[in-house]
Design a protein around this motif. Structure first.
Motif, mmCIF file in Angstrom:
data_model
loop_
_atom_site.group_PDB
_atom_site.id
_atom_site.type_symbol
_atom_site.label_atom_id
_atom_site.label_comp_id
_atom_site.label_asym_id
_atom_site.label_seq_id
_atom_site.Cartn_x
_atom_site.Cartn_y
_atom_site.Cartn_z
ATOM 1 N N CYS A 524 -14.446 -40.676 12.465
ATOM 2 C CA CYS A 524 -13.661 -39.604 13.083
ATOM 3 C C CYS A 524 -12.987 -40.040 14.382
ATOM 4 O O CYS A 524 -11.929 -39.503 14.755
ATOM 5 N N GLU A 525 -13.588 -41.003 15.088
ATOM 6 C CA GLU A 525 -12.920 -41.501 16.282
ATOM 7 C C GLU A 525 -11.926 -42.600 15.947
ATOM 8 O O GLU A 525 -10.935 -42.795 16.640
ATOM 9 N N GLY A 526 -12.187 -43.300 14.854
ATOM 10 C CA GLY A 526 -11.299 -44.396 14.481
ATOM 11 C C GLY A 526 -9.941 -43.924 14.005
ATOM 12 O O GLY A 526 -8.959 -44.666 14.095
ATOM 13 N N ASN A 527 -9.889 -42.723 13.452
ATOM 14 C CA ASN A 527 -8.586 -42.248 12.977
ATOM 15 C C ASN A 527 -7.841 -41.427 14.035
ATOM 16 O O ASN A 527 -6.846 -40.780 13.746
ATOM 17 N N GLY A 528 -8.330 -41.436 15.269
ATOM 18 C CA GLY A 528 -7.681 -40.706 16.347
ATOM 19 C C GLY A 528 -8.448 -39.455 16.686
ATOM 20 O O GLY A 528 -8.627 -38.583 15.826
ATOM 21 N N GLU A 529 -8.931 -39.361 17.918
ATOM 22 C CA GLU A 529 -9.724 -38.198 18.311
ATOM 23 C C GLU A 529 -9.413 -37.843 19.757
ATOM 24 O O GLU A 529 -9.303 -38.716 20.633
ATOM 25 N N ALA A 530 -9.241 -36.552 19.995
ATOM 26 C CA ALA A 530 -8.978 -36.089 21.352
ATOM 27 C C ALA A 530 -10.228 -36.217 22.204
ATOM 28 O O ALA A 530 -11.358 -36.092 21.720
ATOM 29 N N SER A 531 -10.009 -36.430 23.483
ATOM 30 C CA SER A 531 -11.114 -36.511 24.425
ATOM 31 C C SER A 531 -11.806 -35.151 24.527
ATOM 32 O O SER A 531 -11.196 -34.094 24.347
ATOM 33 N N LEU A 532 -13.116 -35.198 24.850
ATOM 34 C CA LEU A 532 -13.849 -33.964 25.076
ATOM 35 C C LEU A 532 -13.223 -33.153 26.220
ATOM 36 O O LEU A 532 -13.293 -31.923 26.223
ATOM 37 N N ALA A 533 -12.624 -33.850 27.182
ATOM 38 C CA ALA A 533 -11.973 -33.137 28.285
ATOM 39 C C ALA A 533 -10.795 -32.316 27.780
ATOM 40 O O ALA A 533 -10.530 -31.215 28.272
ATOM 41 N N ILE A 534 -10.097 -32.856 26.781
ATOM 42 C CA ILE A 534 -8.981 -32.114 26.200
ATOM 43 C C ILE A 534 -9.510 -30.968 25.341
ATOM 44 O O ILE A 534 -9.005 -29.842 25.376
ATOM 45 N N LYS A 535 -10.566 -31.245 24.597
ATOM 46 C CA LYS A 535 -11.143 -30.186 23.758
ATOM 47 C C LYS A 535 -11.640 -29.027 24.610
ATOM 48 O O LYS A 535 -11.519 -27.864 24.236
ATOM 49 N N GLU A 536 -12.213 -29.349 25.771
ATOM 50 C CA GLU A 536 -12.741 -28.308 26.646
ATOM 51 C C GLU A 536 -11.621 -27.415 27.198
ATOM 52 O O GLU A 536 -11.862 -26.263 27.573
ATOM 53 N N SER A 537 -10.389 -27.947 27.229
ATOM 54 C CA SER A 537 -9.267 -27.191 27.779
ATOM 55 C C SER A 537 -8.484 -26.440 26.713
ATOM 56 O O SER A 537 -7.441 -25.863 27.021
ATOM 57 N N GLN A 538 -8.956 -26.467 25.452
ATOM 58 C CA GLN A 538 -8.239 -25.758 24.401
ATOM 59 C C GLN A 538 -8.182 -24.262 24.694
ATOM 60 O O GLN A 538 -9.033 -23.707 25.378
ATOM 61 N N GLY A 539 -7.149 -23.622 24.111
ATOM 62 C CA GLY A 539 -7.027 -22.181 24.247
ATOM 63 C C GLY A 539 -5.971 -21.795 25.253
ATOM 64 O O GLY A 539 -5.144 -22.606 25.680
ATOM 65 N N ASP A 540 -5.983 -20.525 25.619
ATOM 66 C CA ASP A 540 -4.972 -19.963 26.509
ATOM 67 C C ASP A 540 -5.524 -19.835 27.925
ATOM 68 O O ASP A 540 -6.656 -19.384 28.124
#
Length: 793
Positions: A524-540
């Motif tokens: 899952c990381e080898g095919n491209g994965e967003a950083s946890l910092a980006i995931k934490e900022s998801q949403g509005d």
């Protein structure tokens, strides 16, 4: 008896009848004689009077509107025919076509006989091909090159791009303005003795165009000698009024600087309670030292008041839009310097083809009437533009702009963009005189989508608006207050084509799983994965911020500056509600100086810092989210990709793409722009060489996360997962303060289709990253070639 006979008298009625009969007979004889004179084809009367024009017909005109031609004609319907008028009309029509760039046009007049002594006048036009200015020659210019002087002019020579422009068409009015531009150029650059000797325009049929020859006498270049103020009015403080002087000893003589000094001194003296004071510059040339000593004489002017200001010719623009450009009103003391400033301001508005201010005597000797004559011009535009850049791919824009909305002087713009990786819509409205004061107010509404997946594995949409209030303190210095409210919607694509979140949300049938059902990290990381910092900022998230912009501008030209200084500092405070909590300051300063003729040196520095503040949740990093950080690339150091420098999450195998931004950046640029010798200036091509250096560092977002929801801001009991087969709950940040640098060359094209720039840069220093499990991670992303540009058609 003899009888006698007495003759009887005629009765009065009989006598009257005889008289009337004789009169009628006389009238009939006269009519018969007149008829014999004019009957055969109106021989005598027509010979003296000529036929009457029934109508005037224009044929063959395709490039010039008929109404424009008809306005120039002397021959009119129902008027007597005149061969002289027809001949004059032919020359007038030819002149119209010469002004339209068709000097080879031909006009053939003919008459069509009609009954009752009338004729049709027909002008048949052969428009021919477009004829432009083939050559502009200069004679006597020993110090300034002909190419530079041609660059000052609005009139241009015919070249390969003539089908896209009309400035190569000979226009006497444009040429007259060009001669004044040349004069101003010489006086601005130290040639105080400049004189226009002659200007000659000849149409060359063999060349198929016009040849313009301009003879000048340059004289020597002067510098300012002593600069002084000579107050001849009691109570004027020389030290107080000197603050407005724009001329300095030793600098190159500049007539525009003298003019600005006169305006500033006049204003300063007026503020000291001397409304009738006038400032007169007195220059003394010293040919031996090539200096001009300037003395600004402050003296009492004539006591004249403005009786009335007449505004004439404005069919569309409101009167108050024109009157508000005057710092004088009816009843005020008349001041020629302030009237001249108002005329320049009106010309700079762009609302009028022509502005002329004149005076006439008022009702008494101490009164004057100011007449303002203007001619409105079109101020609206519809534009379709398109372009390509290495950052945003192909992009197109459709916009409608009106700079004088409803004749009120307001600016309105509506635009829509559509591109490969960005699209949106924005609306802007500006009132330049808010509440009747010289301050601008405006509103911007926008909704913009950007695809950052090539560099940071997320997509972002920003929707909101900004309120603006601009306060111009001087001609050069302005402060603008801003308030912005916008929503950011950050989303991470997660499908087979863009599986950037399948470590957290496995894609059925695609993401490989471990025996326990968790996603396989290597996959899952080898095919491209967003950083946890980006995931934490998801949403509005909502951002509410207020800010100030400080702007200082002394550039000699906005489009192509050669000399001057520009600086802008912005401060923003986010936390007036909403989700963001930070203080941010950014700055950008550029200095331009012409090193040699047509060779311009540019020095630029820029920097910024953002600081989150406590959100009362016990964390140390405030509420600074990843989207609040700075992301830098070629805008700071060319030779690097967008988001190519700065802190990166190296805990992922996809670390090259996971830029997470920084809180501090600074950089500098040195650039030299020069013409590409051997190419015509009108092509708009220039070359440049540059050196950039800068850095971005200081990530201050969260680094440890609760995968069940919510972030953990570094509490002591948070433990990072060590199992390589299990999705991590921590990120490792490579945050380097290393200075990135590059050198390169550019080609700049000010094309009729819009500005286009090609940059090729070579990175001299960069962050190389670190080795992790035999793989280098966290390295900067470079991009040697960069192209940006657009079209407008």
């Amino acid at each position: 008896m003899m009888s006698t006979t007495t003759p009887r008298r005629k009765k009065p009625a009989t006598t009257a009848i005889v008289a009337i009969s004789a009169l009628m007979a006389g009238i009939t004889a006269a009519e018969s004689a007149f008829a014999q004179q004019v009957a055969p084809g109106n021989r005598r009367a027509s010979a003296a009077q000529g036929p009457v024009v029934n109508r005037v017909v224009i044929e063959g005109n395709k490039r010039v509107e008929k109404a424009l031609i008809e306005d120039q004609l002397q021959a009119r319907a129902r008027a007597p025919y005149s061969q002289a008028a027809v001949d004059a009309d032919v020359q007038r029509i030819l002149e119209v076509y010469r002004r339209s760039g068709r000097g080879l046009a031909q006009v053939t007049p003919r008459l069509v006989d009609l009954p009752n002594g009338t004729v049709d006048v027909v002008y048949t036009i052969n428009e021919g091909d477009k004829t432009g200015v083939k050559e502009i020659r200069f004679v006597g210019n020993n110090q300034v090159s002909s190419s530079r002087l041609r660059g000052v002019m609005q009139t241009t020579e015919t070249n390969l791009l003539s089908f896209l422009k009309s400035t190569d068409v000979y226009d006497p009015d444009r040429l007259s303005n060009d001669l004044d531009l040349i004069r101003r150029y010489y006086l601005k650059n130290g040639y105080a003795d400049y004189r226009l000797v002659s200007s000659d325009v000849q149409f060359d049929p063999n060349a198929g165009g016009y040849v313009i020859t301009i003879a000048v006498e340059e004289g020597e270049q002067y510098r300012f000698g002593s600069v002084s103020v000579d107050p001849r009015i009691e109570g004027v403080d020389p030290g107080a009024v000197r603050r407005g002087i724009a001329t300095s000893e030793g600098s190159v003589y500049n007539a525009e600087a003298v003019e600005k000094s006169v305006q500033a001194l006049t204003t300063n003296v007026g503020r000291q309670g001397n409304p009738f004071a006038q400032v007169r510059p007195v220059g003394t040339r010293d040919p031996s030292t090539r200096t001009v000593n300037i003395a600004y004489v402050v003296e009492e002017g004539p006591r004249i008041y403005i009786e009335r200001i007449n505004v004439r010719g404005n069919s569309r623009t409101r009167d108050y839009v024109i009157r508000r450009e005057f710092e004088l009103g009816e009843g005020d003391a008349y001041n020629q310097v302030l009237v001249d400033r108002a005329e320049r301001r009106l010309n700079n508005l762009g609302y009028f083809k022509r502005v002329r201010i004149s005076n006439e005597p008022g009702s008494s000797a101490d009164r004057v009437v100011v007449n303002v004559d203007v001619e409105d011009q079109s101020t609206g535009s519809f534009a379709i533009s398109g372009g390509y850049s290495t950052a945003d791919g192909f992009i197109g824009e459709v916009s409608v702009t009106e700079t004088n909305f409803l004749g009120r002087g307001q600016f309105v713009r509506l635009a829509g963009q559509l591109g490969q990786r960005a699209h949106g819509v924005d609306f802007s409205f500006t009132e330049p005189y808010f509440l009747g004061y010289r301050m601008s107010a405006g509103i911007d509404l926008f909704s913009k989508f950007s695809d950052q997946t090539r560099y940071s594995r997320y997509e972002n949409r920003m929707t909101g608006g900004t309120l603006r209030l601009g306060l111009p303190f001087t001609e050069e210095f302005t402060i603008t207050a801003r308030y912005s409210l916008y929503q950011q919607s950050l989303d991470i694509p997660n499908d087979v084509d863009q599986p950037f979140n399948d470590c957290s949300a496995p894609i059925p049938g695609y993401t490989q799983l471990n025996a326990n059902g968790s996603p396989n990290r290597q996959f899952c990381e080898g095919n491209g994965e967003a950083s946890l910092a980006i995931k934490e900022s998801q949403g509005d998230t909502i951002t509410s911020l207020a800010g100030l912009t400080f702007n200082y501008n002394t550039l000699d030209s906005i489009r192509e500056p050669r000399n001057g200084f520009y600086a802008e500092v912005k401060t923003d405070f986010a936390g007036l509600g909403g989700d963001s909590r930070y203080f941010r300051v950014t700055g950008d300063a550029r200095y331009y100086r012409e090193l040699f003729e047509d060779v311009v040196g540019i020095a630029r520095v820029q920097g910024g810092h953002i600081m989150g503040f406590d959100n009362n949740d016990g964390g140390d990093n405030g509420d600074l989210r990843i989207v609040d950080h700075f992301f830098m690339g070629p805008s700071l150091v060319r030779g690097f990709a967008p988001n190519g420098i700065g802190p990166r999450d190296i805990s992922s195998l996809d670390s090259r793409a996971n830029a997470i931004g920084g809180t501090t950046y600074f950089g500098g640029t040195l650039e030299v722009q020069f013409p590409i010798w051997g190419l015509p200036r009108e092509l708009g091509l220039k070359g440049a060489v540059f050196a950039d250096a800068g850095t971005l560092f200081g990530y201050e977002g969260p680094t440890r996360f609760n995968l069940n929801g919510g972030s953990i801001l570094d509490p002591a009991d948070a433990v990072c997962t060590q199992d390589p087969n299990v999705p991590q709950n921590c990120i490792e940040v490579l945050d380097s303060e290393k200075i990135r640098s590059s050198v390169g060359a550019s080609i700049l094209w000010s094309s009729p289709l819009g500005p286009i720039r090609f940059d090729y840069a070579f990175a001299l220093s960069k962050e190389e990253g670190v080795w992790r499990d035999g793989v280098r991670v966290g390295a900067d992303r470079t991009q040697a070639f960069r192209f940006s540009g657009g079209t407008r058609f």
